[in-house]
Every structure is written in structure tokens, then in C-alpha cells.
Design an enzyme around this catalytic site. Structure first.
Site, PDB file in Angstrom:
ATOM      1  N   TRP A 207       1.034  -1.126  -0.130  1.00 18.86           N
ATOM      2  CA  TRP A 207      -0.076  -0.033  -0.012  1.00 18.86           C
ATOM      3  C   TRP A 207       0.867   1.247  -0.088  1.00 18.86           C
ATOM      4  O   TRP A 207       1.661   1.334   0.838  1.00 18.86           O
ATOM      5  CB  TRP A 207      -0.822  -0.096   1.207  1.00 18.86           C
ATOM      6  CG  TRP A 207      -2.021   0.965   1.294  1.00 18.86           C
ATOM      7  CD1 TRP A 207      -3.021   1.028   0.789  1.00 18.86           C
ATOM      8  CD2 TRP A 207      -2.037   2.020   2.151  1.00 18.86           C
ATOM      9  NE1 TRP A 207      -3.911   2.034   0.995  1.00 18.86           N
ATOM     10  CE2 TRP A 207      -2.961   2.994   1.743  1.00 18.86           C
ATOM     11  CE3 TRP A 207      -0.888   2.787   2.847  1.00 18.86           C
ATOM     12  CZ2 TRP A 207      -3.579   4.158   2.392  1.00 18.86           C
ATOM     13  CZ3 TRP A 207      -1.241   3.993   3.272  1.00 18.86           C
ATOM     14  CH2 TRP A 207      -2.608   4.602   3.235  1.00 18.86           C
TER      15      TRP A 207
ATOM     16  N   ASN B 246       7.154  -3.494   5.531  1.00 21.49           N
ATOM     17  CA  ASN B 246       5.983  -2.724   6.086  1.00 21.49           C
ATOM     18  C   ASN B 246       6.321  -1.794   7.021  1.00 21.49           C
ATOM     19  O   ASN B 246       7.092  -1.963   7.799  1.00 21.49           O
ATOM     20  CB  ASN B 246       4.908  -3.942   6.422  1.00 21.49           C
ATOM     21  CG  ASN B 246       3.713  -3.141   7.035  1.00 21.49           C
ATOM     22  OD1 ASN B 246       3.287  -1.974   6.901  1.00 21.49           O
ATOM     23  ND2 ASN B 246       2.809  -4.116   7.828  1.00 21.49           N
ATOM     24  N   GLY B 247       5.909  -0.419   6.536  1.00 19.87           N
ATOM     25  CA  GLY B 247       6.253   0.765   7.504  1.00 19.87           C
ATOM     26  C   GLY B 247       6.740   1.811   6.922  1.00 19.87           C
ATOM     27  O   GLY B 247       6.647   1.938   5.669  1.00 19.87           O
TER      28      GLY B 247
ATOM     29  N   GLU C  25     -16.512   7.291   1.919  1.00 21.85           N
ATOM     30  CA  GLU C  25     -15.417   6.257   1.804  1.00 21.85           C
ATOM     31  C   GLU C  25     -15.639   5.317   0.772  1.00 21.85           C
ATOM     32  O   GLU C  25     -14.689   5.047   0.034  1.00 21.85           O
ATOM     33  CB  GLU C  25     -15.413   5.278   3.239  1.00 21.85           C
ATOM     34  CG  GLU C  25     -14.416   4.491   3.447  1.00 21.85           C
ATOM     35  CD  GLU C  25     -14.379   3.896   4.859  1.00 21.85           C
ATOM     36  OE1 GLU C  25     -15.596   3.776   5.390  1.00 21.85           O
ATOM     37  OE2 GLU C  25     -13.298   3.235   5.627  1.00 21.85           O
TER      38      GLU C  25
ATOM     39  N   HIS D  34     -25.322  28.046  12.146  1.00 19.16           N
ATOM     40  CA  HIS D  34     -23.863  28.753  12.436  1.00 19.16           C
ATOM     41  C   HIS D  34     -23.075  28.555  11.378  1.00 19.16           C
ATOM     42  O   HIS D  34     -21.748  28.830  11.366  1.00 19.16           O
ATOM     43  CB  HIS D  34     -23.319  28.162  13.682  1.00 19.16           C
ATOM     44  CG  HIS D  34     -24.212  28.462  14.825  1.00 19.16           C
ATOM     45  ND1 HIS D  34     -24.329  29.679  15.331  1.00 19.16           N
ATOM     46  CD2 HIS D  34     -24.749  27.576  15.751  1.00 19.16           C
ATOM     47  CE1 HIS D  34     -25.029  29.655  16.621  1.00 19.16           C
ATOM     48  NE2 HIS D  34     -25.443  28.347  16.786  1.00 19.16           N
TER      49      HIS D  34
HETATM   50  O1  M6R Z   1      -8.802  -1.171  13.052  1.00 20.84           O
HETATM   51  P1  M6R Z   1      -9.287  -0.004  13.614  1.00 20.84           P
HETATM   52  O2  M6R Z   1     -10.343   0.026  14.149  1.00 20.84           O
HETATM   53  O3  M6R Z   1      -8.181   0.795  14.529  1.00 20.84           O
HETATM   54  O4  M6R Z   1      -9.399   1.242  12.493  1.00 20.84           O
HETATM   55  C1  M6R Z   1      -9.453   2.399  12.676  1.00 20.84           C
HETATM   56  C2  M6R Z   1      -9.775   3.052  11.298  1.00 20.84           C
HETATM   57  O5  M6R Z   1      -8.663   2.983  10.464  1.00 20.84           O
HETATM   58  C3  M6R Z   1     -11.030   2.374  10.606  1.00 20.84           C
HETATM   59  O6  M6R Z   1     -12.200   2.589  11.481  1.00 20.84           O
HETATM   60  C4  M6R Z   1     -11.493   3.384   9.244  1.00 20.84           C
HETATM   61  O7  M6R Z   1     -11.770   4.579   9.675  1.00 20.84           O
HETATM   62  C5  M6R Z   1     -12.534   2.376   8.506  1.00 20.84           C
HETATM   63  N1  M6R Z   1     -12.246   2.047   7.290  1.00 20.84           N
HETATM   64  C6  M6R Z   1     -13.924   3.243   8.469  1.00 20.84           C
HETATM   65  O8  M6R Z   1     -14.920   2.525   7.550  1.00 20.84           O
END
Ligand code: M6R
Length: 614
Positions: free
Chosen positions: A73, A108-109, A494, A510
Site C-alpha cells: 500500500w 511494511n512501515g 469512503e 452557524h
Molecule cells: O482497526 P481500527 O478500528 O483501529 O481502524 C480504525 C480506522 O482505520 C477504521 O475505522 C477506518 O476509519 C474504517 N475504514 C472506516 O470504515
């Protein structure tokens, strides 16, 4: 987010590597690749799906017993084949720039000091064929290699600043893979005469259930039938081997078109599994040490990201309203870097589906460094770093969530947070036995209440047809339904790529009211609660400007459909647990709008499921 698989075996491990990548696909990626030792370094890389990589690998007869694989990614460098992992070293001694050197790596990172390392390596004659920070690591290992890959990796990671999980092998030591981790997850899978590495245990489902969770700073040496680990100080360490029955991520879609739709419809089951065995409210629901931890706190600080953050925002209304405990909710990526005033009598509550979100983990560690020792996580992955690092945990049982857009994780988090609320309320003398019984009864009713809400799908599809033609949408809610409006807007943007914003309805006048025209659909979450009459006034303000209202109302709300007002009647009035029910139509709205617009619902552009980098 990036996924890693690695293996050392006497058999051909390419099918295991590819299958492992397929199991990590749900995390999101834009390119993938695999490399093996076969009389030298051989690799295949692709910007297509892993299934196509598998065909490429078969077509090119890539086989071997030692190898590494990766889903990428993009962070540094665009999604492109030349940036895809594995990367090979190209040292001063290696002939052509494109010819493989001796070391292969996946990573990764994010390496923060990659610029200075790159400059130093270039000066020594190393050639770079990508824009990635990863290529810096492989060259660095090569530059430190003196016949022992384990030693070279240990020396190299010493020079890295940032987050990494890596797997590497070298053509001069063909039966060895070396891994290391700091800030990004990596597990070791122990097999019979063979060993594996992976970003999570799920990638190794069906290969081995003997899993070692590597600690921060660990470096691991994998050979045929043996492995050893050193800690961040290079001291040999034994890490416990756990039997982990990981589920394969390659879940079946069944009758559904997408995993997101399947996961929305799994919510009655997910909630009932999450609440299984909860007969009464008691601290032990959160772990053996819960009573002692809860006695040491006077306030709650919730840390989370994205959808999990919105579940925390909802819980704040419950924690303050029912348990009367001061509660603060912070976006993890903000909290970890801001100056704050720590109170050691704070319970840190992290919320996470994956339990591996880098920002949330970092925020938790930051809070601990500030002296706040008491921590609890509401998390969907029992084996995750979040669970390992928190004193207490409530494990939600949503099951594997594959759709990038989080749905069943959200509602199960709310269930866990409601239990936390009741537990703290009880300990603080704000919950009578009658109230406890009433709340438990309402929770047990949730699965059937959710099923009734899911039956609204045909009406939501009608709404989605209108939304699919729009470019903007507004979501309104008040009180504990304001975070539900936020979550509805997040879901819509999203996966359908429609610009959506959410406001507490009282804020409309507002500023955001200026946006309202007949082209602006306005979704309103309008249960019959104490704020309903105020909300009705806000709805009038929208109608007066020609805005089109899409209202979720229960029978008691007494809001009827009329010109410009489209009402979907919720099957019941739900009281305190209402947010769990009202979010479901909003999930369905986003889903069907995205389907109507033809987007890649389960893998929306630019997003990853598990965000393990900052
Ligand atoms: O695995 P997590 O719950 O920590 O992930 C947090 C966010 O990356 C995750 O909730 C993200 O916002 C989702 N894709 C929303 O649908």
C-alpha cells in the site's frame, strides 16, 4: 495496508506465499510481489490482484523453498511495478542496474531517515531503481553483509528510524530468512522442519497454528527446522509459542454481492456472539484485574481512529450520562503529538477493529509514558498488539471484517462500550438492580431489533438511487446520534466518493446552512428523544431553503413523509441503545449508493483496511 509472508522449507513454498498474500488482501493494497531463491534471486511483481500474480508466477515457473512475498500500500513512491516489493540489492559490485544483487527484502512501515541513508549508500555506489524507502533497507543490509544475514540485519535495523516489519533472504545463504519488527506487526509461524513469517496469523491459517508474536525490536532468524530470536538489545530471548486458530480471510461471500453487504447483514449474529455469556454486569467481563483497575480511576480517556473513534464519541454520552464518569475522546493521531495534562487516575480506553492501528497503538504508549497505567481495549482481534499491550480487554466477536468500510466492528464496539458503561455505573453506585436488568434485557433484544432494521433495505435502495446522482450530502443528528451522523457521512464518502459532512443539527445555522439547496440531500437521524423538538426546528430550517430531507424516524417521532421530506420509519423506539440501530440504515445507504455508482465497494480507492503505518 502492506502485508508480509515469508518461508523457509524443503518444499516449494510459492503456493503458501501466494495464498498468504490472498489472506492479507482484505487489508488493502495496490501492488504485490513474490521472490524466491532458485539458483539466485527470482521474483514476480504486479500492480494487479494477487490472483494475477499467481498466474504470472506459474507462467514463469517460479518455485523455491525459501522466499518472501508482499502486498504493498503505497507510502513512498507511486503504485507501480518498479516500486512493488520484493526489492533486490544493487551494490557497487553488481553488474547491470536491473540485475538482481544478493539480498531480497519486503518491508511494511515507514523509514523516517531514508533520505540520509540513501545519500550515503549512493555515495558508496548503490543504485536505486525505485522511489521507496524500502530499497534503502535492502542496500543497507547488503552493505553490512559479511557472510551472515542475521548479523547484517541486526546491524542495519540499528540504523533505521521509524516503523518497520521486514523479511529478507540472501542468495549466499539460501536456507535462511531473517525478519525484524519495530512499530509494525510481524509473527513467526513454527512448522515441522519449516518456519514462516507473516504480518498476522491469519496469513498462515492452514499452514501452522503455532504462532510466536514478535516483540518491539525483535530480530528473528529462520532456518530449516529451527529459529532463534534476539531482542532490541540483541540478547537471545524465548518468546512464547501460542496455538492460534486463525480464520482464513478468504471467507465466503455466500448470497451477497460484497463483503460489506455480508458484514452489514451479519450484525445480529455479531452482536449476539459479542454478548454471549454476559448474564450479569461485573468487572470480570473485562479481565481478572478489572476490579482493581476500575478502583484506581476517576475518568476515562478514549483513543481511537476513524469509525472506532465515532464509537468512542457515542460511548462518551453513555459514560457521562449513565456512569457519571468524566470522559474525553481523542483522535489518536492528534493526541499522540499534542501537549496534554495527564491524570494518573485515568482509564485509557483504546478502540480498534484490527488492534494494529499504528496511531492508536502510539497514542496508548504515549499515554502510558505520561503515567497513565490503567488501560483497556475494546478490540476485535484477540491476538492483536492492542490486546497484548492493554491491561484489560473486551474482545468483540464480530468475526473477520474484510470490507474496508467498517460496519459490524462498529456495532459490536458499541455493545462492548455499553457493557463498560454499565460496569462503571454499577461500581460508582449509579446502577440499581432493576436498571441493570432492564439494560441487559434491551441488549438481548438487539439481534432481533437489528434484523427488523435490516428488513428496511428495499426502502434504503430507493433513497440510494437519489443519492447516487449527487456530489454532496449532509448528515444531521443531535446528542448521542450526532456521532451516528458522523459515521453515516464517513461511510458514504469512503465508498461512494460523495462529499459528505455531518453536523450536530443545532450547529446548522452557524454556517453549514449556507450549503443547503435543492441539490443537497440532508439525512437526519430523528428518534423520539429529548432533543426531537429541537431537531424538528432544524429540519424546518433545511426545508425553508429547499433542502431535501431524508429522515430516520420512529413512530413516536410523529414525522410524516411530505413534499421534500422522505421518512423511513424505524421499526421501534430503542431508548439508550438507539445509536446501534440507527447506524444500520446509514451503512446500507452508503453501500447501495456506492453500488449504484459502480465503485469498488470492498476496496475503495486509496484506503487500506488495517492502517499499520502512521
Ligand atoms: O482497526 P481500527 O478500528 O483501529 O481502524 C480504525 C480506522 O482505520 C477504521 O475505522 C477506518 O476509519 C474504517 N475504514 C472506516 O470504515
Amino acid at each position: 495496508m502492506c502485508g508480509i509472508v515469508g518461508a523457509v522449507s524443503a518444499r516449494n513454498i510459492v503456493p503458501i506465499l501466494v495464498q498468504g498474500l490472498q489472506r492479507l488482501e482484505y487489508r488493502g493494497y495496490d501492488s504485490c510481489g513474490v521472490a524466491v531463491y532458485a539458483d539466485g534471486l527470482k521474483r514476480a511483481r504486479s500492480t494487479a490482484r494477487v490472483a494475477e500474480l499467481a498466474e504470472q508466477v506459474a507462467g514463469e515457473h517460479i518455485q523455491g523453498g525459501t522466499g518472501i512475498a508482499h502486498t504493498r500500500w503505497a507510502t513512498h513512491g507511486a503504485p507501480a511495478v518498479h516500486n512493488a516489493h520484493p526489492h533486490f540489492s544493487h551494490g557497487p559490485g553488481d553488474a547491470a542496474a536491473a540485475a538482481p544483487g544478493r539480498v531480497a527484502i519486503v518491508h511494511n512501515g515507514i523509514i523516517e531517515n531514508h533520505d540520509e541513508l540513501r545519500a550515503a549508500l549512493k555515495a558508496r555506489g548503490y543504485r536505486f531503481n525505485s522511489q521507496t524507502d524500502t530499497e534503502v533497507i535492502v542496500h543497507l543490509i547488503d552493505s553490512l553483509y559479511e557472510g551472515d544475514l542475521f548479523e547484517a540485519v541486526k546491524a542495519a535495523v540499528h540504523q533505521l528510524h521509524g516503523a518497520y516489519a521486514i523479511a529478507a533472504f540472501c542468495k549466499d545463504e539460501p536456507h535462511r530468512v531473517v525478519g525484524a519488527r519495530a512499530g509494525s506487526p510481524l509473527v513467526l509461524g513454527v512448522g515441522k522442519d519449516e518456519n514462516f513469517l507473516a504480518s498476522d496469523a491469519m496469513a498462515l491459517a492452514g499452514v501452522t497454528d503455532q504462532i510466536v508474536y514478535l516483540d518491539e525490536g525483535d530480530v528473528v532468524d529462520l532456518q530449516l527446522g529451527r529459529y532463534w530470536i534476539v531482542d532490541r538489545n540483541h540478547k537471545p530471548v524465548q518468546r512464547p509459542v501460542k496455538t492460534v486458530h486463525a480464520h482464513s480471510g478468504a471467507a465466503e461471500l455466500g448470497p451477497y454481492r460484497h463483503f460489506m453487504q455480508k458484514e452489514i447483514f451479519e450484525q445480529p449474529r455479531a452482536i449476539s456472539d459479542t454478548l454471549e455469556g454476559v448474564e450479569q454486569i461485573m468487572p470480570e467481563l473485562f479481565g481478572d484485574k478489572a476490579l482493581s483497575v476500575f478502583k484506581q480511576i476517576d475518568r476515562v480517556l478514549i483513543l481511537a481512529c476513524g469509525t472506532s473513534y465515532y464509537s468512542g464519541c457515542t460511548a462518551k454520552y453513555w459514560l457521562e450520562g449513565i456512569a457519571c464518569i468524566p470522559t474525553q475522546v481523542e483522535i489518536a493521531s492528534e493526541y499522540r503529538y499534542r501537549e496534554s495534562v495527564p491524570d494518573p487516575r485515568t482509564l485509557i480506553v483504546t478502540i480498534s477493529q484490527s488492534g494494529e492501528t499504528a496511531d492508536t497503538l502510539a497514542a496508548l504508549r504515549h499515554a502510558r509514558e505520561l503515567g497513565m497505567e490503567q488501560s483497556l481495549t475494546v478490540c476485535n482481534v484477540a491476538t492483536s498488539a492492542m490486546v497484548r499491550e492493554c491491561k484489560l480487554a473486551y474482545i468483540t466477536r464480530a468475526g473477520v471484517e474484510i470490507g474496508v468500510a467498517s460496519t459490524k466492528a462498529f456495532t459490536t464496539q458499541l455493545a462492548g462500550l455499553f457493557l463498560l458503561t454499565l460496569t462503571l455505573a454499577q461500581l460508582r453506585g449509579h446502577l440499581t438492580e432493576t436498571e441493570e436488568a432492564q439494560h441487559l434485557k434491551a441488549m438481548r433484544h438487539l439481534p432481533s431489533a437489528l434484523s427488523a432494521v435490516l428488513a428496511l433495505e428495499p426502502q434504503i435502495i430507493g433513497w440510494a438511487e437519489h443519492f447516487a446522482t449527487k456530489e454532496h450530502a449532509l448528515f444531521l443528528g443531535r446528542g448521542m446520534h450526532y456521532p451516528i451522523a458522523l459515521e453515516g457521512a464517513l461511510k458514504l464518502k469512503e465508498i461512494s466518493y460523495i462529499h459528505a459532512e455531518a453536523y450536530p443539527a443545532g450547529e446548522l445555522k452557524h454556517g453549514p446552512l449556507a450549503l443547503v439547496t435543492s441539490e443537497m440531500p440532508v439525512v437526519t437521524v430523528a428518534p423520539n428523544d429529548a432533543l426531537l423538538e429541537k431537531l424538528k426546528s432544524n429540519m424546518q430550517e433545511v426545508r425553508a431553503r429547499g433542502g431535501l430531507l431524508y429522515v430516520l424516524a420512529d413512530a413516536d417521532s410523529k414525522i410524516e413523509s411530505s413534499e421534500g421530506v422522505n421518512v423511513i420509519r424505524m421499526p421501534e423506539h430503542y431508548g439508550t441503545l438507539s445509536p446501534l440501530l440507527h447506524v444500520v440504515p446509514l451503512q446500507l445507504l452508503a453501500y447501495h449508493t456506492a453500488c449504484a455508482r459502480g465503485t469498488d465497494v470492498d476496496k475503495p480507492r486509496n484506503l487500506a483496511k488495517s492502517v499499520t503505518v502512521e
